[in-house]
Design an enzyme around this catalytic site. Structure first.
Site, PDB file in Angstrom:
ATOM      1  N   TYR A 187       6.532  -9.932   6.914  1.00 29.59           N
ATOM      2  CA  TYR A 187       6.373  -8.490   7.100  1.00 29.59           C
ATOM      3  C   TYR A 187       6.830  -8.133   8.514  1.00 29.59           C
ATOM      4  O   TYR A 187       6.607  -8.894   9.457  1.00 29.59           O
ATOM      5  CB  TYR A 187       4.906  -8.079   6.968  1.00 29.59           C
ATOM      6  CG  TYR A 187       4.421  -7.930   5.547  1.00 29.59           C
ATOM      7  CD1 TYR A 187       4.634  -6.753   4.847  1.00 29.59           C
ATOM      8  CD2 TYR A 187       3.739  -8.967   4.914  1.00 29.59           C
ATOM      9  CE1 TYR A 187       4.185  -6.603   3.549  1.00 29.59           C
ATOM     10  CE2 TYR A 187       3.286  -8.824   3.602  1.00 29.59           C
ATOM     11  CZ  TYR A 187       3.511  -7.639   2.927  1.00 29.59           C
ATOM     12  OH  TYR A 187       3.059  -7.485   1.638  1.00 29.59           O
ATOM     13  N   ASP A 236       0.815  -1.208   0.000  1.00 31.84           N
ATOM     14  CA  ASP A 236       0.000   0.000   0.000  1.00 31.84           C
ATOM     15  C   ASP A 236       0.854   1.265   0.000  1.00 31.84           C
ATOM     16  O   ASP A 236       2.046   1.218   0.283  1.00 31.84           O
ATOM     17  CB  ASP A 236      -0.857   0.037   1.278  1.00 31.84           C
ATOM     18  CG  ASP A 236      -2.001  -0.945   1.205  1.00 31.84           C
ATOM     19  OD1 ASP A 236      -2.487  -1.213   0.105  1.00 31.84           O
ATOM     20  OD2 ASP A 236      -2.402  -1.438   2.283  1.00 31.84           O
TER      21      ASP A 236
END
Lengths: 256, 256
Positions: free
Chosen positions: A112, A54
Site C-alpha cells: 500500500y 474502504d
C-alpha cells in the site's frame, strides 16, 4: 467452452465508491465490476478480489478473479469490459489462471502507498487523492518510526476491530518514507494487512512527526496490543493499493 | 482603508465548471470565486481574470485581480478565501498590486500545457485530466510540427470564431513536446492565445502524428488562414493553463 478461471488486473479511483466489497445499499467497486462482467458474459459473475478496500481508498493495481465459460479471448477482455464500466474503474489486463487460483488466498504479499499532500495550502488536483496535511512533516522521525514496524509482529495495536481473523501476526517486509514530486509517499509491503492497518500505521507515523509518540515507543506499543496507544487512522483518500504479488502467470500479469 | 488592488494566484480543476467566465445559467470558476470573495469582503467583488478558459479546462497557475477596501492582510487572504471555496478551486497566494494592474491587460505571456494519456488502455486517475489517445503517437513528427508554430504568425487557421479580437497575429515563443512520467505534454508559450488556439494546435500536432498532414504543410496552412486545413480542436480535459508572466510584484508571486 470449459469453465475458465480468469484473473484481472484493474485500477480504480475509489472516491465515488463505498469500497470494494459488495453492500446492499451502496455502490461498490466489486458490485460495479460484477454488473459489467455479468452483462458481458451473459451469466451472473461472482468476483473474488484480493482484499477489501474502504470507501474512498484507491487501487493502482488490484487483482480479482472469476469463473466463466465466455469465449472472449483474455487479451480482448479488458477492452470489452471497459466499454461497460464507468471511467473511474479500468481493467488493465486479463489472463487465464490455474483452476485453483484465488485472488485473495493465492496472494503472496501486498504493497500500500499512503500519499500526503504536505503543503501550507491545499491543491485542487490532489483533493481526493492524498491526505492534505498543512504543517511541515519530519521525514527523519517518520522514517525511524516506519523502521519499527518492519519484521514479524502482532499488529493488533494498529487495526480496527470489525473483520475476523485467525491471527493478528503479520510480516512487514518494508516501510519506506519517500519524497515524491508533489506528495510524501509511505510505501508499506506485508504478507497481509489487518483491517485499517495501513491507515493506522500512517496515522502513527504522523503522530511520531508531531512528537505525540517517539519511534522507540512503537515496539512496546505493538507488544501491548492496545489500539489507543498508536496514532489515529489516517483518512482514506490518501491510501492506494499499489502492488500485489502472486506466483505464475497471474504474477507476471500483475507486474507488467 | 483605501481601495486596494489585490492580485491572486489560483489553481483549479475545471472538470465541474463551465469555464472561467461568468455565465447566467452555469456554474463557472469566476462566479464561484466572486461569491466567496464577496462574502469575505462584505461587498460585491468583480474579478478580472487573465483569460477565459473553456468548460473542462484546468489551471495550475491562473491570475486574477479585484478591488476592495477589505482589511485582511494579503498573506492571510488565501486561507480566508479557501475556507469559503469548494475543494476544486484554491487560492495559492495573494499580493497587493499597483493601482493600474489588470490581470488580462498586464499579462506579458502565457503557457498552456496539453496532456495526452497515450496508452492502449485508459486510466482512472487521468480520466478528466488528460486526453486519452490509445494509438502510439509519433513524437518526432509532433516535435517537427510544433516547431512550425514558433514565431510571429497569423494564427487565424487555428482558432474558433466566437471572440472578437483586433488582430489574429500572435508570437509563439516555444512549443515543446515532452514525455512526462505518465502523459505526453505539449507546452506552448505565446504573448496571447486566440479562442481555442491551444487546443486547435494540439489537434494539429496529433493530425501530423496520424499522417493526415505533414509538419511542412503548417506554414502554408497558417498563411491561408483556413481553419479547415488544420487539425480538429482537441478535447478540453487535456488542457492546463500552466504559467502566466507579469512584471513587478505580481510577476514574483506568479513565479513562486
Amino acid at each position: 467452452m470449459n469453465r475458465r478461471n480468469i484473473a484481472l488486473r484493474l485500477s480504480y479511483d475509489g472516491t465515488c465508491y463505498h469500497g470494494w466489497q459488495v453492500q446492499k445499499k451502496y455502490v461498490t467497486v466489486c458490485g460495479t465490476m460484477e454488473a459489467a462482467l455479468s452483462r458481458l458474459c451473459g451469466h451472473t459473475v461472482k468476483l473474488t478480489g484480493c482484499g477489501r478496500t474502504d470507501a474512498g481508498v484507491h487501487a493502482e493495481r488490484y487483482c480479482a478473479n472469476f469463473f466463466s465459460n465466455t469465449g472472449i479471448p483474455a487479451d480482448r477482455l479488458p477492452y470489452a469490459v471497459n466499454s461497460l464500466l464507468p471511467e473511474d474503474i479500468c481493467v488493465k489486463a486479463a489472463t487465464e489462471a490455474e483452476e485453483d487460483f484465488n485472488a485473495i488466498l493465492s496472494c503472496e504479499k501486498k504493497e500500500y502507498t499512503y500519499r500526503i499532500y504536505n503543503s501550507r495550502i491545499r491543491d485542487p488536483f490532489w483533493r481526493d487523492r492524498a491526505y492534505f496535511y498543512p504543517s511541515p512533516l519530519k521525514l527523519d522521525v517518520m522514517k525511524r518510526a516506519a523502521e519499527m514496524f518492519v519484521g514479524t509482529h502482532d499488529f493488533a495495536a494498529v487495526r480496527s476491530v470489525g473483520t475476523e481473523t485467525k491471527t493478528t501476526v503479520r510480516t512487514v517486509f518494508w516501510y519506506e518514507v519517500e519524497e515524491g514530486e508533489r506528495t510524501i509517499n509511505l510505501r508499506v509491503c506485508a504478507d497481509g494487512f489487518l483491517y485499517n492497518m495501513a491507515r493506522a500505521m500512517a496515522g502513527t507515523l504522523i503522530y511520531a512527526s508531531e512528537g505525540k509518540l517517539s519511534p522507540e515507543d512503537i515496539p512496546g506499543l505493538l507488544e501491548k496490543g492496545d489500539r489507543r496507544l498508536a496514532g489515529p487512522t489516517a483518512p482514506p483518500q490518501g491510501l492506494y493499493l499499489s502492488r500485489v504479488w502472486y506466483g505464475g502467470k497471474v504474477g507476471e500479469m500483475m507486474s507488467l
